[in-house]
Motif scaffolding. Sequence first.
Motif, PDB file in Angstrom:
ATOM      1  N   GLY A  47       0.806  -1.210   0.000  1.00  0.00           N
ATOM      2  CA  GLY A  47       0.000   0.000   0.000  1.00  0.00           C
ATOM      3  C   GLY A  47       0.839   1.259   0.000  1.00  0.00           C
ATOM      4  N   GLY A  48       0.557   2.144  -0.952  1.00  0.00           N
ATOM      5  CA  GLY A  48       1.316   3.381  -1.080  1.00  0.00           C
ATOM      6  C   GLY A  48       0.577   4.601  -0.602  1.00  0.00           C
ATOM      7  N   GLY A  49      -0.321   4.439   0.361  1.00  0.00           N
ATOM      8  CA  GLY A  49      -1.029   5.579   0.926  1.00  0.00           C
ATOM      9  C   GLY A  49      -0.325   6.130   2.148  1.00  0.00           C
ATOM     10  N   ALA A  50      -1.079   6.833   2.983  1.00  0.00           N
ATOM     11  CA  ALA A  50      -0.490   7.477   4.160  1.00  0.00           C
ATOM     12  C   ALA A  50       0.118   6.468   5.123  1.00  0.00           C
ATOM     13  N   ALA A  51      -0.579   5.354   5.366  1.00  0.00           N
ATOM     14  CA  ALA A  51      -0.084   4.362   6.323  1.00  0.00           C
ATOM     15  C   ALA A  51       1.214   3.730   5.839  1.00  0.00           C
ATOM     16  N   ARG A 104     -11.142   7.995  -6.457  1.00  0.00           N
ATOM     17  CA  ARG A 104     -10.231   7.456  -5.457  1.00  0.00           C
ATOM     18  C   ARG A 104      -8.785   7.821  -5.757  1.00  0.00           C
ATOM     19  N   THR A 105      -8.421   7.814  -7.027  1.00  0.00           N
ATOM     20  CA  THR A 105      -7.037   8.053  -7.423  1.00  0.00           C
ATOM     21  C   THR A 105      -6.899   9.374  -8.158  1.00  0.00           C
ATOM     22  N   ILE A 106      -5.658   9.798  -8.346  1.00  0.00           N
ATOM     23  CA  ILE A 106      -5.436  11.032  -9.092  1.00  0.00           C
ATOM     24  C   ILE A 106      -5.858  10.863 -10.542  1.00  0.00           C
ATOM     25  N   ALA A 107      -5.758   9.649 -11.079  1.00  0.00           N
ATOM     26  CA  ALA A 107      -6.235   9.401 -12.437  1.00  0.00           C
ATOM     27  C   ALA A 107      -7.738   9.620 -12.517  1.00  0.00           C
ATOM     28  N   ASP A 108      -8.472   9.178 -11.481  1.00  0.00           N
ATOM     29  CA  ASP A 108      -9.921   9.418 -11.423  1.00  0.00           C
ATOM     30  C   ASP A 108     -10.213  10.916 -11.425  1.00  0.00           C
ATOM     31  N   ALA A 109      -9.539  11.638 -10.539  1.00  0.00           N
ATOM     32  CA  ALA A 109      -9.784  13.070 -10.404  1.00  0.00           C
ATOM     33  C   ALA A 109      -9.515  13.801 -11.705  1.00  0.00           C
ATOM     34  N   ASN A 110      -8.396  13.503 -12.328  1.00  0.00           N
ATOM     35  CA  ASN A 110      -8.044  14.188 -13.568  1.00  0.00           C
ATOM     36  C   ASN A 110      -8.990  13.836 -14.709  1.00  0.00           C
ATOM     37  N   SER A 111      -9.466  12.596 -14.736  1.00  0.00           N
ATOM     38  CA  SER A 111     -10.433  12.191 -15.767  1.00  0.00           C
ATOM     39  C   SER A 111     -11.739  12.951 -15.600  1.00  0.00           C
ATOM     40  N   ILE A 112     -12.181  13.118 -14.366  1.00  0.00           N
ATOM     41  CA  ILE A 112     -13.401  13.886 -14.117  1.00  0.00           C
ATOM     42  C   ILE A 112     -13.219  15.327 -14.584  1.00  0.00           C
ATOM     43  N   PHE A 113     -12.090  15.921 -14.216  1.00  0.00           N
ATOM     44  CA  PHE A 113     -11.848  17.320 -14.570  1.00  0.00           C
ATOM     45  C   PHE A 113     -11.849  17.524 -16.083  1.00  0.00           C
ATOM     46  N   LYS A 114     -11.233  16.598 -16.812  1.00  0.00           N
ATOM     47  CA  LYS A 114     -11.169  16.718 -18.265  1.00  0.00           C
ATOM     48  C   LYS A 114     -12.542  16.563 -18.919  1.00  0.00           C
ATOM     49  N   SER A 115     -13.480  15.969 -18.203  1.00  0.00           N
ATOM     50  CA  SER A 115     -14.829  15.767 -18.738  1.00  0.00           C
ATOM     51  C   SER A 115     -15.751  16.955 -18.488  1.00  0.00           C
ATOM     52  N   LEU A 116     -15.285  17.899 -17.690  1.00  0.00           N
ATOM     53  CA  LEU A 116     -16.119  19.048 -17.336  1.00  0.00           C
ATOM     54  C   LEU A 116     -16.032  20.139 -18.409  1.00  0.00           C
ATOM     55  N   SER A 117     -17.144  20.837 -18.584  1.00  0.00           N
ATOM     56  CA  SER A 117     -17.174  22.033 -19.425  1.00  0.00           C
ATOM     57  C   SER A 117     -18.200  22.981 -18.845  1.00  0.00           C
ATOM     58  N   LYS A 118     -18.227  24.185 -19.356  1.00  0.00           N
ATOM     59  CA  LYS A 118     -19.171  25.176 -18.838  1.00  0.00           C
ATOM     60  C   LYS A 118     -20.614  24.782 -19.104  1.00  0.00           C
ATOM     61  N   ASP A 119     -20.822  23.815 -20.015  1.00  0.00           N
ATOM     62  CA  ASP A 119     -22.179  23.367 -20.336  1.00  0.00           C
ATOM     63  C   ASP A 119     -22.555  22.058 -19.639  1.00  0.00           C
ATOM     64  N   ARG A 129      -3.606  12.109  -0.993  1.00  0.00           N
ATOM     65  CA  ARG A 129      -4.840  11.689  -1.648  1.00  0.00           C
ATOM     66  C   ARG A 129      -6.055  12.549  -1.280  1.00  0.00           C
ATOM     67  N   ILE A 130      -6.086  13.058  -0.067  1.00  0.00           N
ATOM     68  CA  ILE A 130      -7.311  13.729   0.375  1.00  0.00           C
ATOM     69  C   ILE A 130      -7.559  15.051  -0.351  1.00  0.00           C
ATOM     70  N   LYS A 131      -6.598  15.538  -1.091  1.00  0.00           N
ATOM     71  CA  LYS A 131      -6.813  16.767  -1.860  1.00  0.00           C
ATOM     72  C   LYS A 131      -7.594  16.525  -3.148  1.00  0.00           C
ATOM     73  N   LEU A 132      -7.716  15.273  -3.553  1.00  0.00           N
ATOM     74  CA  LEU A 132      -8.263  14.976  -4.869  1.00  0.00           C
ATOM     75  C   LEU A 132      -9.689  15.470  -5.052  1.00  0.00           C
ATOM     76  N   SER A 133     -10.565  15.202  -4.090  1.00  0.00           N
ATOM     77  CA  SER A 133     -11.959  15.622  -4.237  1.00  0.00           C
ATOM     78  C   SER A 133     -12.129  17.127  -4.095  1.00  0.00           C
ATOM     79  N   LYS A 134     -11.133  17.785  -3.533  1.00  0.00           N
ATOM     80  CA  LYS A 134     -11.166  19.243  -3.400  1.00  0.00           C
ATOM     81  C   LYS A 134     -10.516  19.924  -4.597  1.00  0.00           C
TER      82      LYS A 134
END
Length: 569
Positions: free
Chosen positions: A173-177, A290-305, A207-212
């Motif tokens: 595991g490569g998280g905080a613990a 959960r992962t930074i790949a998830d977060a970045n994929s969501i961001f790339k899918s967003l638009s003003k519409d 990791r906890i910064k991802l959703s923010k």
Amino acid sequence: MHEILISTLFYFLVEINPRGSKKPEGSGSGGGSGSCGNPSDYVEDYVCNEDDLQENEMKSFDMPDGAGKVLVVKQKGKITAVGSKCTHYGAPLEKGVLGDGHVRCPWHGACFNITTGDIEDFPGLDSLPCFNVNVEGGRVKVKANKEALKSSKTVKAMVSSCGKDNRTFVVIGGGAAGACAVETLRQEGFSGKIVLVSSEPALPYDRIKLSKMLDAELSKLQLRPESFYKEHDIEVRTGSAVKSVDTTEKKVFLEDGSSINYTRLLVASGSKANTASQPGSDLQNVFTLRTIADANSIFKSLSKDSNVIAVGGSFVGMEAAAFCVNKVKSVTVVARGSVPFQPVLGEEVGARIKQLFEEKGVHFRLGLDITSFEGEGKVTGVKLSDGEVLPADVVILGIGAQPSTSFLKETGIDLQRGAVVVNKFMESSIPDVFAAGDAAYAPVFAADNRPASIGHWQLAHYHGRVAARNMVGKQTELESVPFFWTMLFGIGVRYAGFGHGFDDVVITGDLAAMSFIAHYCVGDVVMAVATVGSDPAAAKFAEMLKMKKPLSKDDVQKSGSAWVQASIL
């Protein structure tokens, strides 16, 4: 414990900064400012009078020439000086809480030894520098390294691997613990081989910064650079998923077909996000986070519409909704509860947070489920349990998580809802196998050692440290107090304690003005607090739990938040 470490660790400090480069001597743990090195690297001056500090008092003082601040503490008749800012996010420790031998950060509860500067509770990985103090004629003189003053960070001394030590400790595991554990192993004198196995193709990150921050950059989130692990002989295998574990042969088998023999094993594999099972849940743009790949994929899918649906009224869903609302056409939170955060923060606090979100433009559909995801290939809407269909271009699932421990199914290790059952030393039911973080079902010190699986960033760090100490034979019991936080539209919410199953909430302060303390009670005992605009109340309550000084509901009802100002020493 079955093994005693035979090793001598001289307690000097080799400091390194967050990028891993070495710092000047004598500005860190236990060493004072010393007299080694170039004199121009140091600054020395009288910062105060001895009687400027009362017993059990701490104050920050400026060093000359704008070199920085030091935190000067007087306790048990001794005056010490350490860095003035928390090593996690830089909170001013003067505004925190002084405990017995340590100072607790007012923002997120990290604790630092006031004599050595060592980090003792988390979040964060770095310790504070400590500085040389002399009292001369009633005046307090501090000598400090300039670079240490500026950074207010240091890394506790670590040993190197030794060819004579043929033990191998594997951390899954490569998280905080996991990240905290591998560093602690070296800090506590383990000179054998360390292998950190992470399923993600990245070094440990925040990791906890991802959703923010869905647009977060990995390079800015990494807890340590690659050079740090190389310097301290810590082998990190990224992108390596574990397939199974043989606790008889003491082997970890990876999905790529390779295996690793271990002497002792730490399971710190974290958790995996729950996925949806309704029809259409496999459509494009239905995301877990959960992962930074998830977060970045969501961001790339967003638009003003974009019409964004955040599913779940807890931290992931709400934080993602807050991030998206001013970047897209609409954001709607769909959740089963009557208000967001209801199971954790209660009806009144949840309702006030809902109001805050509505003021910022977020819509809510509460007390409802999603029955299906609509669209062909790509999601275009969600159908709710009341029949309403909401337009949806992006769906973010924040519907909880489960321990990521499927590779342990055939091991015989005791599991509780997927989490590894451990004792107060982080030991599992199988010898030489430990667990920490989200993957551990562990005693909670702040709740009379009642066991639970708690997914907190702070607690994962602490678990990793305690597990590592016990792995090297330095028997250490769990004594941490759960502490977590969120930031919603610039408003910080802090929570300390373990209020699961609370039967009453007593709120002091001004809930409407978002300046309050919510006390979560079980019977007449306050088990946890949530605070907004009331620092250092959460840190103070955490310290009270640490010192086993209970707060009663009756006290709060009679005296309000007076307990925050009362002495605990």
